[in-house]
Design a protein around this motif. Structure first.
Motif, PDB file in Angstrom:
ATOM      1  N   HIS A 143       7.581  -0.770  16.225  1.00 34.21           N
ATOM      2  CA  HIS A 143       7.268  -1.769  16.003  1.00 34.21           C
ATOM      3  C   HIS A 143       7.895  -2.502  16.721  1.00 34.21           C
TER       4      HIS A 143
ATOM      5  N   ARG B  15       0.370   0.299   9.688  1.00 34.32           N
ATOM      6  CA  ARG B  15       1.037   1.797   9.390  1.00 34.32           C
ATOM      7  C   ARG B  15      -0.120   2.829   9.113  1.00 34.32           C
ATOM      8  N   GLY B  16      -0.843   3.724   9.764  1.00 34.29           N
ATOM      9  CA  GLY B  16      -1.944   4.780   9.326  1.00 34.29           C
ATOM     10  C   GLY B  16      -2.636   3.995   8.022  1.00 34.29           C
ATOM     11  N   GLY B  17      -3.617   3.145   8.633  1.00 31.55           N
ATOM     12  CA  GLY B  17      -4.615   2.287   8.105  1.00 31.55           C
ATOM     13  C   GLY B  17      -3.841   1.165   7.314  1.00 31.55           C
TER      14      GLY B  17
ATOM     15  N   ASP C  28       1.223  -0.717   0.027  1.00 29.28           N
ATOM     16  CA  ASP C  28       0.012  -0.053   0.380  1.00 29.28           C
ATOM     17  C   ASP C  28       0.720   1.299  -0.153  1.00 29.28           C
TER      18      ASP C  28
ATOM     19  N   ARG D  11       0.538   4.233   1.270  1.00 28.29           N
ATOM     20  CA  ARG D  11       0.804   4.402   2.610  1.00 28.29           C
ATOM     21  C   ARG D  11       2.062   3.408   3.508  1.00 28.29           C
ATOM     22  N   LEU D  12       2.585   2.652   2.818  1.00 29.29           N
ATOM     23  CA  LEU D  12       3.404   1.930   4.165  1.00 29.29           C
ATOM     24  C   LEU D  12       4.890   2.454   3.330  1.00 29.29           C
TER      25      LEU D  12
ATOM     26  N   ASP E 210      11.978   1.434  11.588  1.00 31.47           N
ATOM     27  CA  ASP E 210      10.410   1.547  11.930  1.00 31.47           C
ATOM     28  C   ASP E 210      10.625  -0.087  12.821  1.00 31.47           C
TER      29      ASP E 210
END
Length: 424
Positions: A263, A302-304, A195, A197-198, A233
């Motif tokens: 994480h 992360r972030g949905g 995604d 967002r990752l 991360d």
């Protein structure tokens, strides 16, 4: 059958070890000295070094890694010196033979051929009087001074000095590399199902820390500080943490508690961990806030958006009834999410690709550790170091942060890798 095979392997290894040391003694000692005290001392030194190498392999296993540094340091350093002095002598062998032949010709030496002997007139030549071997004394030059032996001695000493100097220089450089702080390597890996967002998700990959008789608390501290400076991360420790039990080396692993990643830190077993008591090490790491993925996986979000992080045991675990189980680790997962797999040995990518793994992070090879060992590693593993593609799986192999055996790295510096995931 297993016992017999072990005995055969041990006998062959011992014979090879003795043969290599005899070759080194001949080239560095016998050929460069005249009979006497110096030659006897040289022979004793070669024998002592050979014994120390065997001791470095055996003594820490019997008595533990701590308190056995006195035998581990000379034995393992000699192991590296032996490798490079044998390689150097091998490369110089043909030039040495050609130079010896040239010296014989220039010195006017006569080959030991059969020469005729005059037979008195009327006498019958017998088999005993037909020929005679010439005196093998070296020929003399115009001034009557023997030329052969002195020049041969200078040549053999020059070859020995060149081989020894090359070995010492190479090992000195390699020790400086191996005992220093690991370098930071950054690698971008495209992931088709990731995604957006990752994008830029950073995983600090470190493997083969190899706490043991030569590496301890200070080494772990260097590794942790190197990782923390990158603000990752997630931290992935891909096996071979120690060459000794958790009871012996747990204190040396303690700095891992200071690993900082939003994480968390994760671990998978390596072959040396099974030799060192994997179950106890897994418990020790849990106390240090490092989670072991033993044929397991979890969701990293992360972030949905999310991806799966999985880990499988090392193949050596099979002999401990704790082998890799890809079905358990990777079965029944959401196929729309990418998966990052931690697996100690690169060869495990063959199974990973069948389970549609996007990225596999591995260690084990040390990048070959000492050139040209890389050539042997290629016979056993699909990759020695760096980023590779196997079917549809991206495989990254770290060179590791420690070393096994000799405290030497040549052509394979220690490293911590920051893997950045990006949409493809």
């Amino acid at each position: 059958m297993t016992v017999v095979l072990g005995i055969v392997v041990a006998v062959v290894a011992l014979a090879l070890l003795v043969g290599v040391h005899l070759y080194v003694w001949r080239r560095l000692v016998r050929d460069t000295t005249r009979p006497g005290v110096v030659r006897r001392v040289g022979a004793g030194v070669v024998v002592a070094l050979g014994v120390s190498m065997v001791g470095a392999l055996v003594v820490p296993k019997v008595f533990g890694p701590r308190g056995t540094e006195w035998i581990a340091w000379p034995g393992f350093v000699w192991m590296a010196l032996l490798l490079y002095v044998v390689l150097a002598l091998g490369v110089l062998e043909l030039p040495r033979l050609f130079a010896l032949r040239a010296l014989r010709r220039r010195g006017g030496e006569v080959s030991p051929t059969v020469a005729p002997v005059p037979v008195p007139v009327g006498a019958e030549a017998t088999e005993a009087t037909k020929t005679i071997e010439p005196d093998p004394e070296p020929a003399a030059g115009p001034s009557g001074t023997p030329l052969g032996p002195d020049r041969r001695l200078v040549l053999t000493r020059s070859v020995a000095l060149l081989a020894a100097g090359t070995s010492l220089g190479t090992v000195g450089y390699g020790m400086n590399q191996a005992l220093g702080a690991p370098r930071t390597v950054r690698v971008r890996i495209p992931v088709a199902r990731l995604d957006p967002r990752l994008a830029g998700f950073r995983i600090a990959v470190v493997g083969d820390i190899h706490l043991g008789p030569l590496l301890g608390h200070a080494h772990t501290t260097r590794v942790v500080e190197t990782i923390n400076r990158t603000s990752p991360d997630l931290v992935a420790i891909v096996g071979d943490l120690a060459d000794g039990t958790a009871a012996q080396l747990g204190g040396d692993a303690a700095p891992l508690r200071r690993l900082s990643a939003r994480h968390g830190a994760f671990f998978v077993t390596g072959n040396h961990d099974y030799m060192s008591g994997a179950t106890d090490w897994i418990a020790e790491l849990a106390e240090l806030n490092v989670r072991t993925l033993a044929n397991d996986r979890l969701e990293i979000a992360r972030g949905g958006a999310a991806f799966d992080l999985a880990g499988v045991n090392d193949v050596t675990g099979k002999s401990h009834h704790d082998g890799p189980d890809f079905a358990k680790a990777l079965g029944n997962r959401d196929p729309s999410r990418p998966v990052v797999l931690l697996a100690h040995q690169p060869v495990q990518v063959k199974d990973a690709s069948r389970y549609d793994v996007d990225v596999q992070l591995s260690g084990h090879t040390h990048g070959g550790q000492m050139f040209p060992v890389q050539l042997l590693v290629k016979l056993d593993q699909p990759a020695v170091a760096g980023l590779h593609k196997v079917d549809d799986t991206m495989l990254y192999v770290t060179r590791g942060a420690g070393f096994w055996g000799p405290p030497v790295r040549v052509g394979a510096p220690p490293e911590v890798t920051i893997v950045e995931l990006h949409p493809k």
